[in-house]
Design a protein around this motif. Structure first.
Motif, PDB file in Angstrom:
ATOM      1  N   PRO A 133       0.820  -1.217   0.000  1.00  0.00           N
ATOM      2  CA  PRO A 133       0.000   0.000   0.000  1.00  0.00           C
ATOM      3  C   PRO A 133       0.854   1.267   0.000  1.00  0.00           C
ATOM      4  O   PRO A 133       1.897   1.328   0.643  1.00  0.00           O
ATOM      5  CB  PRO A 133      -0.796  -0.117   1.299  1.00  0.00           C
ATOM      6  CG  PRO A 133       0.038  -0.984   2.188  1.00  0.00           C
ATOM      7  CD  PRO A 133       0.765  -1.933   1.285  1.00  0.00           C
ATOM      8  N   LYS A 134       0.376   2.251  -0.708  1.00  0.00           N
ATOM      9  CA  LYS A 134       1.099   3.530  -0.764  1.00  0.00           C
ATOM     10  C   LYS A 134       0.759   4.425   0.440  1.00  0.00           C
ATOM     11  O   LYS A 134       1.466   5.373   0.735  1.00  0.00           O
ATOM     12  CB  LYS A 134       0.740   4.282  -2.058  1.00  0.00           C
ATOM     13  CG  LYS A 134       0.937   3.462  -3.335  1.00  0.00           C
ATOM     14  CD  LYS A 134       2.402   3.093  -3.558  1.00  0.00           C
ATOM     15  CE  LYS A 134       2.620   2.417  -4.909  1.00  0.00           C
ATOM     16  NZ  LYS A 134       2.091   1.046  -4.976  1.00  0.00           N
ATOM     17  N   ASN A 135      -0.348   4.089   1.129  1.00  0.00           N
ATOM     18  CA  ASN A 135      -0.811   4.958   2.222  1.00  0.00           C
ATOM     19  C   ASN A 135      -0.412   4.436   3.605  1.00  0.00           C
ATOM     20  O   ASN A 135      -0.855   4.957   4.622  1.00  0.00           O
ATOM     21  CB  ASN A 135      -2.330   5.104   2.173  1.00  0.00           C
ATOM     22  CG  ASN A 135      -3.042   3.772   2.282  1.00  0.00           C
ATOM     23  OD1 ASN A 135      -2.446   2.731   2.033  1.00  0.00           O
ATOM     24  ND2 ASN A 135      -4.311   3.802   2.647  1.00  0.00           N
ATOM     25  N   ALA A 136       0.389   3.378   3.667  1.00  0.00           N
ATOM     26  CA  ALA A 136       0.854   2.847   4.958  1.00  0.00           C
ATOM     27  C   ALA A 136       2.376   2.837   4.958  1.00  0.00           C
ATOM     28  O   ALA A 136       3.016   2.847   3.908  1.00  0.00           O
ATOM     29  CB  ALA A 136       0.324   1.430   5.179  1.00  0.00           C
ATOM     30  N   LYS A 137       2.935   2.866   6.146  1.00  0.00           N
ATOM     31  CA  LYS A 137       4.386   2.751   6.272  1.00  0.00           C
ATOM     32  C   LYS A 137       4.795   1.301   6.019  1.00  0.00           C
ATOM     33  O   LYS A 137       4.213   0.375   6.591  1.00  0.00           O
ATOM     34  CB  LYS A 137       4.835   3.180   7.676  1.00  0.00           C
ATOM     35  CG  LYS A 137       4.415   4.597   8.055  1.00  0.00           C
ATOM     36  CD  LYS A 137       5.107   5.638   7.187  1.00  0.00           C
ATOM     37  CE  LYS A 137       4.756   7.049   7.633  1.00  0.00           C
ATOM     38  NZ  LYS A 137       5.367   8.076   6.774  1.00  0.00           N
ATOM     39  N   VAL A 138       5.761   1.100   5.143  1.00  0.00           N
ATOM     40  CA  VAL A 138       6.207  -0.260   4.810  1.00  0.00           C
ATOM     41  C   VAL A 138       7.659  -0.423   5.240  1.00  0.00           C
ATOM     42  O   VAL A 138       8.543   0.314   4.789  1.00  0.00           O
ATOM     43  CB  VAL A 138       6.071  -0.551   3.303  1.00  0.00           C
ATOM     44  CG1 VAL A 138       6.511  -1.994   3.005  1.00  0.00           C
ATOM     45  CG2 VAL A 138       4.633  -0.335   2.836  1.00  0.00           C
ATOM     46  N   ILE A 139       7.889  -1.370   6.141  1.00  0.00           N
ATOM     47  CA  ILE A 139       9.228  -1.654   6.648  1.00  0.00           C
ATOM     48  C   ILE A 139       9.710  -2.965   6.021  1.00  0.00           C
ATOM     49  O   ILE A 139       8.992  -3.972   6.054  1.00  0.00           O
ATOM     50  CB  ILE A 139       9.221  -1.756   8.188  1.00  0.00           C
ATOM     51  CG1 ILE A 139       8.815  -0.405   8.803  1.00  0.00           C
ATOM     52  CG2 ILE A 139      10.585  -2.206   8.718  1.00  0.00           C
ATOM     53  CD1 ILE A 139       8.533  -0.475  10.292  1.00  0.00           C
ATOM     54  N   LEU A 140      10.880  -2.943   5.444  1.00  0.00           N
ATOM     55  CA  LEU A 140      11.452  -4.158   4.868  1.00  0.00           C
ATOM     56  C   LEU A 140      12.289  -4.859   5.931  1.00  0.00           C
ATOM     57  O   LEU A 140      13.236  -4.280   6.474  1.00  0.00           O
ATOM     58  CB  LEU A 140      12.321  -3.835   3.657  1.00  0.00           C
ATOM     59  CG  LEU A 140      12.940  -5.049   2.958  1.00  0.00           C
ATOM     60  CD1 LEU A 140      11.871  -5.897   2.283  1.00  0.00           C
ATOM     61  CD2 LEU A 140      13.988  -4.614   1.942  1.00  0.00           C
ATOM     62  N   VAL A 141      11.922  -6.104   6.232  1.00  0.00           N
ATOM     63  CA  VAL A 141      12.694  -6.919   7.173  1.00  0.00           C
ATOM     64  C   VAL A 141      13.493  -7.938   6.376  1.00  0.00           C
ATOM     65  O   VAL A 141      12.930  -8.704   5.590  1.00  0.00           O
ATOM     66  CB  VAL A 141      11.775  -7.624   8.189  1.00  0.00           C
ATOM     67  CG1 VAL A 141      12.491  -8.803   8.840  1.00  0.00           C
ATOM     68  CG2 VAL A 141      11.319  -6.643   9.254  1.00  0.00           C
ATOM     69  N   ILE A 142      14.795  -7.924   6.564  1.00  0.00           N
ATOM     70  CA  ILE A 142      15.668  -8.911   5.933  1.00  0.00           C
ATOM     71  C   ILE A 142      15.979  -9.964   6.991  1.00  0.00           C
ATOM     72  O   ILE A 142      16.776  -9.739   7.907  1.00  0.00           O
ATOM     73  CB  ILE A 142      16.941  -8.248   5.385  1.00  0.00           C
ATOM     74  CG1 ILE A 142      16.548  -7.209   4.318  1.00  0.00           C
ATOM     75  CG2 ILE A 142      17.877  -9.301   4.787  1.00  0.00           C
ATOM     76  CD1 ILE A 142      17.685  -6.399   3.775  1.00  0.00           C
ATOM     77  N   ASN A 143      15.296 -11.093   6.875  1.00  0.00           N
ATOM     78  CA  ASN A 143      15.368 -12.149   7.884  1.00  0.00           C
ATOM     79  C   ASN A 143      16.493 -13.137   7.564  1.00  0.00           C
ATOM     80  O   ASN A 143      17.029 -13.163   6.458  1.00  0.00           O
ATOM     81  CB  ASN A 143      14.018 -12.869   7.949  1.00  0.00           C
ATOM     82  CG  ASN A 143      13.905 -13.798   9.139  1.00  0.00           C
ATOM     83  OD1 ASN A 143      14.593 -13.634  10.142  1.00  0.00           O
ATOM     84  ND2 ASN A 143      13.031 -14.785   9.036  1.00  0.00           N
ATOM     85  N   LYS A 144      16.832 -13.945   8.547  1.00  0.00           N
ATOM     86  CA  LYS A 144      17.817 -15.036   8.420  1.00  0.00           C
ATOM     87  C   LYS A 144      19.219 -14.502   8.119  1.00  0.00           C
ATOM     88  O   LYS A 144      19.987 -15.153   7.399  1.00  0.00           O
ATOM     89  CB  LYS A 144      17.379 -16.049   7.356  1.00  0.00           C
ATOM     90  CG  LYS A 144      15.966 -16.604   7.555  1.00  0.00           C
ATOM     91  CD  LYS A 144      15.615 -17.670   6.536  1.00  0.00           C
ATOM     92  CE  LYS A 144      14.171 -18.117   6.665  1.00  0.00           C
ATOM     93  NZ  LYS A 144      13.795 -19.170   5.691  1.00  0.00           N
ATOM     94  N   VAL A 145      19.567 -13.334   8.678  1.00  0.00           N
ATOM     95  CA  VAL A 145      20.918 -12.798   8.437  1.00  0.00           C
ATOM     96  C   VAL A 145      21.982 -13.712   9.030  1.00  0.00           C
ATOM     97  O   VAL A 145      23.133 -13.721   8.575  1.00  0.00           O
ATOM     98  CB  VAL A 145      21.070 -11.367   8.994  1.00  0.00           C
ATOM     99  CG1 VAL A 145      20.199 -10.385   8.231  1.00  0.00           C
ATOM    100  CG2 VAL A 145      20.777 -11.302  10.490  1.00  0.00           C
TER     101      VAL A 145
END
Length: 297
Positions: A114-126
């Motif tokens: 969505p363009k109207n919500a904050k989007v956080i990218l989580v990079i898992n399994k580091v």
């Protein structure tokens, strides 16, 4: 609990392609097993609300099925609708990807963000990266895919950087009073979670022999202060699935029932008598009416 104007509360969707660790992340953030976890893709089939309450914020996580692009069928269509509906109704979105891997499945999810919500990218399994020096170039690469509010590398399985993610999410939740009591962990019933725990054991213990066309129905739940008597039906689509599920001498089913019973006892904090049997219902996973009857959204 702080319920002043400084308190923040909101819905957070946890999305991603199958098997990137969404349920492991949700369980780690909440601190208890609410969503089932398996190494196999598509174990999560429902939208499940998990709740974490801190002094400054209440997080209502929406764990969703993996967005499915490889397979059709009524169940996968229904699960994809769950994902798109969740994205439309939340304040913050966490898109989970696997460290070092950006696949077509990840790419196909981006237009739905969505363009109207904050989007956080989580990079898992580091923690699984063989060469840690690859992390920064990977972050730079995937940061170009969308206008992410933040990028948080972490390991859900190891509990690394979870506090960083929670603080980032809290900063973007709206001000408001809590929606749930402080000790609430999920909006799902004990009966629902018990069925999910049993389905998790099936995925873990039967291995790749049994197709995904099985589900669990709780048919009887009789509980008092001394204990609980539960009757559960494992639904499969073909007669040939029954011997796979039961195993030689019923050993598979005995182990599934035993491990599920132990998990349910820990959840209820009382003794449990669990009776499990297997029933065939042909084609249930490809009929939307059957899916709705069985509690699929």
């Amino acid at each position: 609990m702080n319920t002043t104007q400084d308190f923040h509360c909101g819905f957070i969707a946890v999305v991603g392609r199958p098997n990137v660790g969404k349920s492991t992340l949700t369980n780690a953030l909440v601190g208890t097993k609410v969503s089932i976890v398996s190494r196999k893709a598509q174990t999560t089939r429902h939208r499940i609300h998990s709740v974490l309450t801190r002094d400054d914020a209440q997080f209502v996580f929406v764990d969703t099925p993996g967005f499915q692009t490889r397979h059709g069928g009524a169940m996968n269509r229904m699960m994809n609708r769950v994902v798109t509906q969740a994205l439309a109704d939340v304040d913050v979105v966490i898109q989970v990807v696997e460290a070092g891997k950006w696949t077509p499945g990840d790419e196909q999810l981006v237009p739905l963000l969505p363009k109207n919500a904050k989007v956080i990218l989580v990079i898992n399994k580091v923690d699984m990266l063989k060469n840690k020096a690859d992390l920064l170039p990977f972050i730079a690469q995937v940061s170009q895919k969308f206008n992410y509010t933040a990028v948080v590398p972490l390991s859900a399985a190891k509990g690394l950087q979870l506090d960083v993610l929670l603080n980032e999410v809290a900063a973007h939740l709206p001000v408001g009073e809590p929606m749930f009591e402080e000790d609430t962990l999920t909006d799902r019933s004990m009966k629902f979670i018990a069925a999910e725990l049993m389905r998790e054991k099936i995925f873990r213990l039967v291995g790749d022999e049994l197709p995904y066309s099985c589900t669990v129905m709780i048919e009887e739940w009789d509980e008092n202060e001394k204990g609980a008597r539960i009757s559960a039906c494992v639904l499969v689509e073909r007669e040939g699935h029954k011997p796979i599920l039961l195993g030689a001498g019923g050993e598979h089913m005995k182990r599934i029932a035993s491990e599920a019973r132990q998990d349910i006892e820990r959840m209820l904090e009382k003794p449990v008598f669990l009776n499990v049997y297997v029933k065939v219902r042909k084609g249930w996973s490809d009929r939307e009416a059957s899916l709705r009857e069985l509690g699929y959204e």
